[in-house]
Design a protein around this motif. Structure first.
Motif, PDB file in Angstrom:
ATOM      1  N   GLU A 125       3.471 -20.053 -12.507  1.00  0.00           N
ATOM      2  CA  GLU A 125       2.975 -19.430 -13.802  1.00  0.00           C
ATOM      3  C   GLU A 125       3.674 -18.113 -14.037  1.00  0.00           C
ATOM      4  OE1 GLU A 125      -1.089 -18.643 -14.135  1.00  0.00           O
ATOM      5  OE2 GLU A 125      -1.386 -18.369 -12.082  1.00  0.00           O
ATOM      6  N   GLY A 126       3.776 -17.972 -15.118  1.00  0.00           N
ATOM      7  CA  GLY A 126       4.295 -16.348 -15.332  1.00  0.00           C
ATOM      8  C   GLY A 126       5.397 -16.603 -16.568  1.00  0.00           C
ATOM      9  N   ARG A 127       5.997 -15.522 -16.719  1.00  0.00           N
ATOM     10  CA  ARG A 127       7.077 -15.490 -17.881  1.00  0.00           C
ATOM     11  C   ARG A 127       8.391 -14.919 -17.490  1.00  0.00           C
ATOM     12  NH1 ARG A 127       4.588 -17.810 -22.285  1.00  0.00           N
ATOM     13  NH2 ARG A 127       6.116 -17.355 -23.864  1.00  0.00           N
ATOM     14  N   VAL A 128       9.437 -15.313 -18.260  1.00  0.00           N
ATOM     15  CA  VAL A 128      10.592 -14.481 -18.089  1.00  0.00           C
ATOM     16  C   VAL A 128      11.065 -14.208 -19.507  1.00  0.00           C
ATOM     17  CG1 VAL A 128      13.095 -14.608 -17.542  1.00  0.00           C
ATOM     18  CG2 VAL A 128      11.433 -16.060 -16.060  1.00  0.00           C
ATOM     19  N   SER A 129      11.600 -12.704 -19.815  1.00  0.00           N
ATOM     20  CA  SER A 129      11.780 -12.183 -20.877  1.00  0.00           C
ATOM     21  C   SER A 129      13.130 -11.380 -20.868  1.00  0.00           C
ATOM     22  CB  SER A 129      10.755 -11.348 -21.379  1.00  0.00           C
ATOM     23  OG  SER A 129      10.496 -10.124 -20.626  1.00  0.00           O
ATOM     24  N   ILE A 130      13.634 -11.201 -22.200  1.00  0.00           N
ATOM     25  CA  ILE A 130      14.963 -10.369 -22.153  1.00  0.00           C
ATOM     26  C   ILE A 130      14.419  -9.076 -23.113  1.00  0.00           C
ATOM     27  CG2 ILE A 130      16.356 -12.336 -21.712  1.00  0.00           C
ATOM     28  CD1 ILE A 130      16.809 -12.793 -24.495  1.00  0.00           C
ATOM     29  N   LEU A 168      18.692  -7.223 -20.108  1.00  0.00           N
ATOM     30  CA  LEU A 168      17.911  -6.881 -19.013  1.00  0.00           C
ATOM     31  C   LEU A 168      16.933  -8.035 -19.050  1.00  0.00           C
ATOM     32  CD1 LEU A 168      17.788  -4.394 -17.295  1.00  0.00           C
ATOM     33  CD2 LEU A 168      15.863  -3.813 -18.961  1.00  0.00           C
ATOM     34  N   VAL A 169      16.721  -8.830 -18.086  1.00  0.00           N
ATOM     35  CA  VAL A 169      16.041 -10.015 -17.787  1.00  0.00           C
ATOM     36  C   VAL A 169      14.866  -9.431 -16.823  1.00  0.00           C
ATOM     37  CG1 VAL A 169      15.937 -12.281 -17.435  1.00  0.00           C
ATOM     38  CG2 VAL A 169      18.060 -11.092 -18.048  1.00  0.00           C
ATOM     39  N   THR A 170      13.618  -9.575 -17.195  1.00  0.00           N
ATOM     40  CA  THR A 170      12.326  -9.489 -16.639  1.00  0.00           C
ATOM     41  C   THR A 170      11.444 -10.660 -16.070  1.00  0.00           C
ATOM     42  OG1 THR A 170      12.191  -7.328 -17.391  1.00  0.00           O
ATOM     43  CG2 THR A 170      10.201  -7.897 -16.502  1.00  0.00           C
ATOM     44  N   ALA A 171      11.050 -10.850 -14.883  1.00  0.00           N
ATOM     45  CA  ALA A 171      10.321 -11.833 -14.598  1.00  0.00           C
ATOM     46  C   ALA A 171       8.792 -11.249 -14.274  1.00  0.00           C
ATOM     47  CB  ALA A 171      10.748 -12.891 -13.264  1.00  0.00           C
ATOM     48  N   ASP A 172       7.898 -12.043 -14.795  1.00  0.00           N
ATOM     49  CA  ASP A 172       6.385 -11.396 -14.606  1.00  0.00           C
ATOM     50  C   ASP A 172       5.638 -12.470 -14.530  1.00  0.00           C
ATOM     51  OD1 ASP A 172       4.615  -9.402 -14.274  1.00  0.00           O
ATOM     52  OD2 ASP A 172       4.665  -8.894 -16.556  1.00  0.00           O
ATOM     53  N   ALA A 179       9.961  -8.329 -11.753  1.00  0.00           N
ATOM     54  CA  ALA A 179      11.253  -8.150 -11.116  1.00  0.00           C
ATOM     55  C   ALA A 179      12.243  -8.014 -12.222  1.00  0.00           C
ATOM     56  CB  ALA A 179      11.624  -9.139 -10.267  1.00  0.00           C
ATOM     57  N   ILE A 180      13.317  -6.998 -12.186  1.00  0.00           N
ATOM     58  CA  ILE A 180      13.964  -6.794 -13.482  1.00  0.00           C
ATOM     59  C   ILE A 180      15.655  -7.037 -12.885  1.00  0.00           C
ATOM     60  CG2 ILE A 180      14.883  -5.149 -15.266  1.00  0.00           C
ATOM     61  CD1 ILE A 180      11.981  -3.829 -15.140  1.00  0.00           C
ATOM     62  N   ALA A 181      16.388  -7.673 -13.624  1.00  0.00           N
ATOM     63  CA  ALA A 181      17.743  -7.835 -13.477  1.00  0.00           C
ATOM     64  C   ALA A 181      18.846  -7.597 -14.637  1.00  0.00           C
ATOM     65  CB  ALA A 181      18.018  -9.340 -12.917  1.00  0.00           C
ATOM     66  N   GLU A 182      19.732  -6.675 -14.274  1.00  0.00           N
ATOM     67  CA  GLU A 182      20.823  -6.512 -15.566  1.00  0.00           C
ATOM     68  C   GLU A 182      21.733  -7.466 -15.163  1.00  0.00           C
ATOM     69  OE1 GLU A 182      22.005  -2.475 -15.564  1.00  0.00           O
ATOM     70  OE2 GLU A 182      20.080  -1.752 -16.101  1.00  0.00           O
ATOM     71  N   THR A 183      22.354  -8.304 -16.412  1.00  0.00           N
ATOM     72  CA  THR A 183      23.406  -9.289 -16.208  1.00  0.00           C
ATOM     73  C   THR A 183      24.166  -9.195 -17.592  1.00  0.00           C
ATOM     74  OG1 THR A 183      23.850 -11.350 -15.763  1.00  0.00           O
ATOM     75  CG2 THR A 183      21.966 -11.255 -16.979  1.00  0.00           C
ATOM     76  N   GLN A 230       9.212   0.239  -8.189  1.00  0.00           N
ATOM     77  CA  GLN A 230       8.105   0.389  -9.167  1.00  0.00           C
ATOM     78  C   GLN A 230       8.716  -0.022 -10.158  1.00  0.00           C
ATOM     79  OE1 GLN A 230       4.973   1.227  -8.411  1.00  0.00           O
ATOM     80  NE2 GLN A 230       4.430   0.686 -10.475  1.00  0.00           N
ATOM     81  N   THR A 231       8.248  -1.430 -10.769  1.00  0.00           N
ATOM     82  CA  THR A 231       9.047  -2.027 -12.018  1.00  0.00           C
ATOM     83  C   THR A 231       8.009  -1.661 -13.211  1.00  0.00           C
ATOM     84  OG1 THR A 231       8.375  -4.162 -10.944  1.00  0.00           O
ATOM     85  CG2 THR A 231      10.469  -3.581 -10.515  1.00  0.00           C
ATOM     86  N   THR A 232       7.134  -1.397 -12.780  1.00  0.00           N
ATOM     87  CA  THR A 232       5.971  -1.401 -14.302  1.00  0.00           C
ATOM     88  C   THR A 232       5.460   0.045 -14.210  1.00  0.00           C
ATOM     89  OG1 THR A 232       4.103  -2.507 -15.385  1.00  0.00           O
ATOM     90  CG2 THR A 232       4.086  -2.382 -13.021  1.00  0.00           C
TER      91      THR A 232
END
Length: 794
Positions: A125-130, A168-172, A179-183, A230-232
C-alpha cells in the motif's frame, strides 16, 4: 443536452457576468489511445501558462465531447489534463472557436518500478507521485492527477510523461519515510525503471524541563544526519502531560536535539539515534565565563588546555588554544564548578558553588596550574634485595582536596621485570605513594623530592585476616563493606564472609551495612599468621518509613532523620535506614521549598512510621522588580507565622514573576533571600504580592598597583531569615556594584588569592552609596577566606 447548456450558462454568469463581455463557447472533442479513464480536466489561464500563472477556473468533464466558455476580450490559454496522458496546452484563437478543438491525448513515456521496505519485502500500500505534469509547474486543484496507487505486489507505473523533462518522483506509504528520486527521460526512451526502498518512520519522545525540574513547552530543533535521510517535514507535538513527540525520522538516523525559549535560554545538544524514548532536555541560561591559565611555577601562559563543566550527565569538554592562555566561553547557570585539564599539569578545579544563576558574567581571573612531575625508581624485596615485578604503585594525594580532584589526579602503574617504574602526575610537594605486591606488606612512601630516583623496599608478608559480618543474632549480613584501614576495603560475600591476604602489622578492622555499623577491632598480624573467625557484629539501627501525600505536579520530596536521607518514591512511600535508638526529628522537604517535621521515637523494634501530609491549597504569586525592571532568578521564600504550617519557595523567572503553591491559609513573611528584604502578607486562595527592591545600591572601585582582574567582592548582611551573602567580581576597570539591597549594616570583603584580604563594615543609608578600596599584593596565598565563603555557598 438541455442540462448541459444550462450548466454552461451558469459558469458564464459567474466568470464573466460583471465584465459585460460577450462570452464564447468552444466545442471540444477528446480522443485517447485507451478509454480506461474518460474524465478530462480543463484549466483556463489568462495571459499564457507560466510558472507564476494562476488559473481563472478549473472544471472536470466526464464525456468525450463538452463545451468550454471563454471571454473574447482576454488572452486565454487552455490546459487539458487526462490521467496517464501527456498534458495539452492550447492558446485560444478565433479560428479555433469557429472550428472547435479535437484533442488527441497520448500516453507519452512512462516510469515504472517497485516499492520495497529496507528488508526487501514489497510494500502493498501507498502511493507514488510526481511534482509536475508539464514543463511549467501550474497549479491544479486535483492532486489525484499527480499520484498513483502502489499495487498489491509493490509495483507501480506512471504514464503521460514527456521526454527531456526532469521529474521528481516520490514514493510514500503509511508508517514509512518518503523516498524521492530525480529522473529525466531521454527522447529514445519509452519506459524507465525507478525502484524505491522506504525506511520505517520513527519518532523521538521525551520532555523538556527548566532548572526546577518542571516540564515546559518550548521550541525544539532537530538536526538530522545523514541529511538526505530526512525526506519529509519534522513536526513536534506535546501531549496533556507536556511530553513531546518529534518526527518522523528514518530508522537509525542520528538526531541532534536542542530546546530553546524566547528568553535566550537553551539546552545542551543531545545526540540520539532513532527511535529513542524518554529524552530529557534541560533548558538553562548560559553565562559568559572567562579567565587566563598560567604555569604556577613560571607564570608563563598555558596555551593548550581543556575546560570541563562537571555535572550528573558526565560533563562536557571545551578545547582551548590561545597563546596568552585566555579563554572566553559560555557556561550554564547550574554549573557548581569548572575544571581544567592540561598536558603536563595537575587537574585543577574552581571554587565550588559559584552561584552563576545570580550573575550576568563570571571572570575567574588568573588560574595557576601546578606542573605535573614524573617520579622514577624501583621496588625491591627488603630481605633478598631482588626486584619485585608487577608491584602496583598508586599516587595518594595530600589531604584537604575534594573527591573529583582526587579522581582525576589519581595515577597508577606497575613495575617491570627489573622492578622499575615511571609514574607521571605528581605535584612538587605533599604527595604520597602507595606500593603493594602479592606476598608483601603494603607500604606508604612520602614524596619529599620528586626529582630523586626512589628505591622502595617491601617487607615479605604472608598473614591474613578472615571472618564474617553478622547481625546480633548471628545471621550473616550481605552486602557489607569491610575495612582494614588504609590498607584496603572490599565488599563481603553473600554468606557474609570476608578475607584479606598478604598482611603483616596492626590493622583497624570494621564493617558497615545499610542497617548499621560494627565496632572497630584492632587486629595484630605476625608474618605467616592467619587470623580467622573474626566476627564483625553489625549494631543494627532502625528504619523510619511512611508515606508523603499532597505533593504538587512536578514536585518531589526527601525525608531526613539522624543525618540520613531517603527519597520519596513515585507511589509516595519512603524509608530511611540507619536510625539509632532514641528520639529524633524527622523532616520532609520538597523541591518547591515546602517543609514539615515530626518527632519519632526509635525503640528496640527498630521500626517507626511517620506519614506526612501537605494540605495547603492556597498560593501566592507576584512580580519582583528592581528600579522598575524585572528582577530575575531571585529566591523568594514564604515563611509561615504559624510554625505548624509549611512554607514554600520559588524563584523569579524572566519577567520577574514568582509562584509559591501548596500553602495553608494564614499569615506569612515573604522574603527575597539574597537581598534581605521581607514583608508580611495574608495568604488565602490565589494571593498576589508584588515586591519592589527599590533603587538602593552599593558600588565602588577596587584599585591596586597591578591588574585587579578577577577580584571577588562579597557583601554580607542580615535579614529576617538570617545572614545572607551576595557576590560579584570586578569589571575590567575594577568597578563593582550591588543593586536592590535594603538599608542597613553590611560587611564588604574584597578577596583575591594574589592580594591581601580587606573587610570593611559599611552603613548603607542613601539610595546610591560608593565605597572604594585600595588593596595590596602579597607573597603568601590566603585561602582561608575563600574557603569560608565557599562553605556559605558562594
Amino acid at each position: 443536452m438541455r442540462f448541459r447548456m444550462t450548466l454552461v450558462l451558469t459558469l458564464v454568469l459567474l466568470s464573466y457576468g460583471l465584465s459585460g463581455a460577450e462570452p464564447n463557447i468552444l466545442k471540444v472533442s477528446v480522443h485517447t489511445e485507451s478509454l480506461d479513464d474518460n474524465e478530462t480536466w480543463v484549466g483556463v489561464f489568462e495571459e499564457g501558462v507560466t510558472l507564476s500563472s494562476d488559473s481563472i477556473s478549473w472544471s472536470r468533464e466526464s464525456t468525450p465531447e463538452f463545451f468550454v466558455t471563454v471571454s473574447s476580450e482576454r488572452d486565454i490559454s487552455l490546459v487539458f489534463l487526462k490521467k496517464n496522458c501527456v498534458p495539452i496546452v492550447q492558446s485560444l484563437t478565433s479560428e479555433l472557436l469557429e472550428a472547435g478543438l479535437n484533442l488527441k491525448f497520448s500516453r507519452g513515456v512512462s516510469i515504472f518500478g517497485v516499492v520495497t521496505m529496507v528488508s526487501g519485502e514489497s510494500l502493498p500500500e501507498g502511493r507514488v507521485s510526481i511534482d509536475r505534469l508539464h514543463d511549467v509547474e501550474f497549479n491544479t486543484p486535483y492532486p489525484e492527477l499527480l499520484s498513483w496507487e502502489i499495487e498489491d505486489d509493490g509495483t507501480f507505473e506512471i504514464h503521460g510523461l514527456r521526454p527531456n523533462f526532469e521529474y521528481l518522483v516520490t514514493a510514500d506509504a503509511p508508517g514509512f519515510m518518503p523516498a524521492i528520486a530525480e529522473t529525466t527521460l531521454s527522447t529514445d526512451e519509452t519506459r524507465r525503471e525507478v525502484n524505491f526502498q522506504l525506511a520505517e518512520a520513527t519518532f523521538i519522545t521525551g520532555h523538556i524541563v527548566d532548572r526546577f525540574g518542571t516540564k515546559i513547552r518550548v521550541e525544539l530543533d532537530a538536526v538530522v544526519s545523514p541529511l538526505e535521510s530526512q525526506t519529509t517535514d519534522v513536526h513536534t507535538e506535546f501531549d496533556d502531560d507536556d511530553d513531546f513527540r518529534i518526527g518522523p525520522f528514518a530508522e537509525g538516523a542520528a538526531i541532534a536535539l536542542t530546546a530553546h525559549d524566547d528568553l535566550d535560554r537553551r539546552s545542551k545538544v543531545v545526540e540520539v539515534q532513532t527511535p529513542t524514548d524518554n529524552v530529557k532536555l534541560l533548558v538553562l541560561r548560559w553565562i559568559p565565563f572567562s579567565g587566563t591559565v598560567q604555569n604556577e611555577e613560571t607564570g608563563e601562559a598555558v596555551e593548550e588546555f581543556q575546560i570541563i563543566r562537571p555535572d550528573i550527565e558526565g560533563g562536557s569538554g571545551i578545547n582551548i588554544s590561545d597563546p596568552n592562555g585566555h579563554f572566553e566561553i559560555e557556561i550554564d547557570e547550574l554549573a557548581p564548578a569548572v575544571s581544567i585539564i592540561a598536558t603536563g599539569f595537575l587537574y585543577w578545579e574552581s571554587s565550588r558553588y559559584m552561584q552563576l544563576k545570580e550573575r550576568d558574567s563570571y571572570d575567574l581571573g588568573i588560574v595557576e596550574l601546578k606542573p605535573a612531575h614524573t617520579i622514577r625508581g624501583r621496588v625491591l624485596d627488603s630481605t633478598s634485595r631482588l626486584p619485585i615485578e608487577d608491584a602496583v604503585l598508586r599516587r595518594i594525594q595530600r589531604q584537604g582536596i575534594n573527591f573529583s580532584i582526587w579522581i582525576f589526579n589519581n595515577v597508577i602503574t606497575t613495575t617491570d621485570s627489573d622492578g622499575e617504574f615511571e609514574l607521571s602526575g605528581f605535584s612538587s610537594d605533599g604527595d604520597e605513594l602507595r606500593v603493594g605486591a602479592d606476598g608483601y606488606q603494603i607500604a606508604f612512601v612520602p614524596l619529599d623530592d620528586v626529582e630523586s630516583y626512589l628505591e622502595i623496599e617491601l617487607e615479605p608478608s604472608n598473614g591474613s585476616i578472615s571472618g564474617r559480618v553478622v547481625s546480633g543474632d548471628g545471621t550473616p549480613i550481605h552486602p557489607a563493606w569491610v575495612s582494614i584501614g588504609r590498607q584496603g576495603y572490599h565488599r563481603n560475600e553473600e554468606d557474609g564472609t570476608f578475607s584479606f591476604i598478604w598482611l603483616k602489622g596492626t590493622y583497624q578492622v570494621s564493617a558497615s551495612a545499610i542497617i548499621g555499623e560494627s565496632d572497630v577491632l584492632e587486629v595484630i598480624v605476625e608474618n605467616e599468621q592467619h587470623i580467622s573467625d573474626i566476627e564483625l557484629v553489625i549494631h543494627e539501627k532502625g528504619r523510619v518509613h511512611g508515606t508523603v501525600t499532597g505533593l504538587l505536579d512536578g514536585e518531589s520530596a526527601s525525608v531526613g532523620v539522624a543525618g540520613r536521607w531517603g527519597g520519596v518514591q513515585s507511589d509516595g512511600t519512603y524509608e530511611v535506614h540507619g536510625v539509632p535508638i532514641g528520639e529524633h526529628l524527622v523532616t520532609c522537604v520538597t523541591t518547591k521549598g515546602r517543609k514539615t517535621s515530626a518527632t519519632v521515637e526509635m525503640n528496640e523494634t527498630m521500626e517507626a512510621q511517620i506519614d506526612f501530609v501537605f494540605e495547603g491549597t492556597s498560593s501566592i504569586s507576584g512580580r519582583v522588580t528592581l528600579a522598575g525592571q524585572p528582577a530575575t532568578e531571585l529566591e523568594v521564600r514564604a515563611t509561615p507565622i504559624d510554625e505548624n504550617h509549611s512554607g514554600g519557595q520559588s524563584e523569579t523567572v524572566g519577567d520577574g514573576t514568582y509562584l509559591i503553591e501548596g500553602l495553608v491559609e494564614g499569615d506569612y513573611m515573604i522574603h527575597v533571600i539574597s537581598r534581605g528584604i521581607s514583608q508580611q502578607a495574608f495568604v488565602s486562595g490565589e494571593t498576589q504580592v508584588d515586591i519592589d527592591l527599590g533603587s538602593t545600591e552599593l558600588s565602588g572601585r577596587i584599585q591596586a598597583s597591578e591588574s585587579v582582574r578577577g577580584v571577588h567582592v562579597y557583601l554580607t548582611g542580615s535579614g529576617d531569615e538570617g545572614r545572607f551573602q551576595m557576590h560579584t567580581t570586578v569589571d575590567e576597570k575594577g568597578f563593582y556594584r550591588f543593586s536592590g539591597i535594603a538599608s542597613g549594616s553590611y560587611e564588604v570583603t574584597v578577596y583575591h588569592e594574589n592580594f591581601k584580604t580587606v573587610t570593611r563594615t559599611v552603613e548603607v543609608e542613601s539610595s546610591v552609596q560608593d565605597v572604594d578600596f585600595q588593596i595590596q599584593s602579597k607573597d603568601q596565598k590566603d585561602k582561608e577566606v575563600l574557603t569560608k565563603f565557599e562553605q556559605n555557598g558562594l
